[in-house]
Motif scaffolding. Structure first.
Motif, PDB file in Angstrom:
ATOM      1  N   THR A 148       0.844  -1.200   0.000  1.00  0.00           N
ATOM      2  CA  THR A 148       0.000   0.000   0.000  1.00  0.00           C
ATOM      3  C   THR A 148       0.874   1.242   0.000  1.00  0.00           C
ATOM      4  O   THR A 148       1.721   1.404   0.896  1.00  0.00           O
ATOM      5  N   LEU A 149       0.679   2.054  -1.019  1.00  0.00           N
ATOM      6  CA  LEU A 149       1.428   3.302  -1.140  1.00  0.00           C
ATOM      7  C   LEU A 149       0.478   4.469  -0.908  1.00  0.00           C
ATOM      8  O   LEU A 149      -0.594   4.536  -1.511  1.00  0.00           O
ATOM      9  N   HIS A 150       0.871   5.368   0.020  1.00  0.00           N
ATOM     10  CA  HIS A 150       0.100   6.579   0.259  1.00  0.00           C
ATOM     11  C   HIS A 150       0.949   7.754  -0.215  1.00  0.00           C
ATOM     12  O   HIS A 150       2.112   7.883   0.207  1.00  0.00           O
ATOM     13  N   PHE A 151       0.363   8.610  -1.067  1.00  0.00           N
ATOM     14  CA  PHE A 151       1.039   9.837  -1.499  1.00  0.00           C
ATOM     15  C   PHE A 151       0.254  11.035  -0.988  1.00  0.00           C
ATOM     16  O   PHE A 151      -0.981  11.058  -1.091  1.00  0.00           O
ATOM     17  N   ALA A 152       0.971  11.987  -0.414  1.00  0.00           N
ATOM     18  CA  ALA A 152       0.354  13.240   0.031  1.00  0.00           C
ATOM     19  C   ALA A 152       1.142  14.400  -0.575  1.00  0.00           C
ATOM     20  O   ALA A 152       2.382  14.423  -0.480  1.00  0.00           O
ATOM     21  N   LEU A 153       0.419  15.306  -1.214  1.00  0.00           N
ATOM     22  CA  LEU A 153       1.073  16.403  -1.927  1.00  0.00           C
ATOM     23  C   LEU A 153       0.636  17.738  -1.351  1.00  0.00           C
ATOM     24  O   LEU A 153      -0.567  18.010  -1.231  1.00  0.00           O
ATOM     25  N   THR A 154       1.601  18.559  -0.978  1.00  0.00           N
ATOM     26  CA  THR A 154       1.324  19.922  -0.562  1.00  0.00           C
ATOM     27  C   THR A 154       2.579  20.736  -0.864  1.00  0.00           C
ATOM     28  O   THR A 154       3.668  20.160  -0.982  1.00  0.00           O
ATOM     29  N   THR A 155       2.412  22.043  -1.014  1.00  0.00           N
ATOM     30  CA  THR A 155       3.583  22.883  -1.281  1.00  0.00           C
ATOM     31  C   THR A 155       4.048  23.463   0.042  1.00  0.00           C
ATOM     32  O   THR A 155       3.445  24.409   0.554  1.00  0.00           O
ATOM     33  N   HIS A 156       5.065  22.868   0.588  1.00  0.00           N
ATOM     34  CA  HIS A 156       5.499  23.216   1.950  1.00  0.00           C
ATOM     35  C   HIS A 156       5.897  24.699   2.028  1.00  0.00           C
ATOM     36  O   HIS A 156       5.620  25.369   3.006  1.00  0.00           O
ATOM     37  N   ASP A 157       6.516  25.195   0.937  1.00  0.00           N
ATOM     38  CA  ASP A 157       7.013  26.576   0.969  1.00  0.00           C
ATOM     39  C   ASP A 157       5.893  27.593   1.187  1.00  0.00           C
ATOM     40  O   ASP A 157       6.139  28.686   1.692  1.00  0.00           O
TER      41      ASP A 157
END
Ligand SMILES: C[C@H](O)[C@H](O)[C@H]1CNC2=NC(N)=NC(=O)C2=N1
Length: 103
Positions: free
Chosen positions: A68-77
């Motif tokens: 199981t692969l979980h991807f979470a995307l956000t622009t930290h900057d």
């Protein structure tokens, strides 16, 4: 110096997700969970994602639990979702499809 991306509005995020059916939004992140056929293929998927992310200089948060692969995307900057996250989501979809079609 590349221009810092702007945080997207709720509507802009919703519009972007129309093209990204595998993804959903939770707060300041776009999320996708997928099942790899086996652990080595899952690792190959993550490696392909890593190459795409490095090329974009925009990187996912990845959680690997067996297949199981979980991807979470956000622009930290900027502390939110930007066009970089939408682009990375599409790149992740392409990367994992490429690995699956060659496994
Ligand atoms: C200088 C900064 O590390 C780069 O602009 C990139 C690296 N990868 C990144 N990845 C993500 N997800 N968010 C960022 O803000 C980010 N910044």
């Amino acid at each position: 110096m590349s221009k810092r991306p702007e945080r997207l509005t709720d509507q802009q995020i919703a519009d972007g997700l129309q093209q990204l059916p595998h993804w959903h939004r939770e707060g300041d992140a776009l999320l996708r969970t997928l099942q790899a056929p086996d652990f080595p293929t899952g690792i190959r998927m993550v490696a392909a994602v890593a190459d795409a992310a490095e090329a974009m200089d925009h990187h996912p948060d990845v959680d690997i639990r067996w297949r199981t692969l979980h991807f979470a995307l956000t622009t930290h900057d900027v502390g939110g979702v930007t066009t970089l996250d939408l682009a990375l989501a599409a790149a992740i979809d392409a990367a994992v499809d490429t690995v699956l079609s060659s496994s």
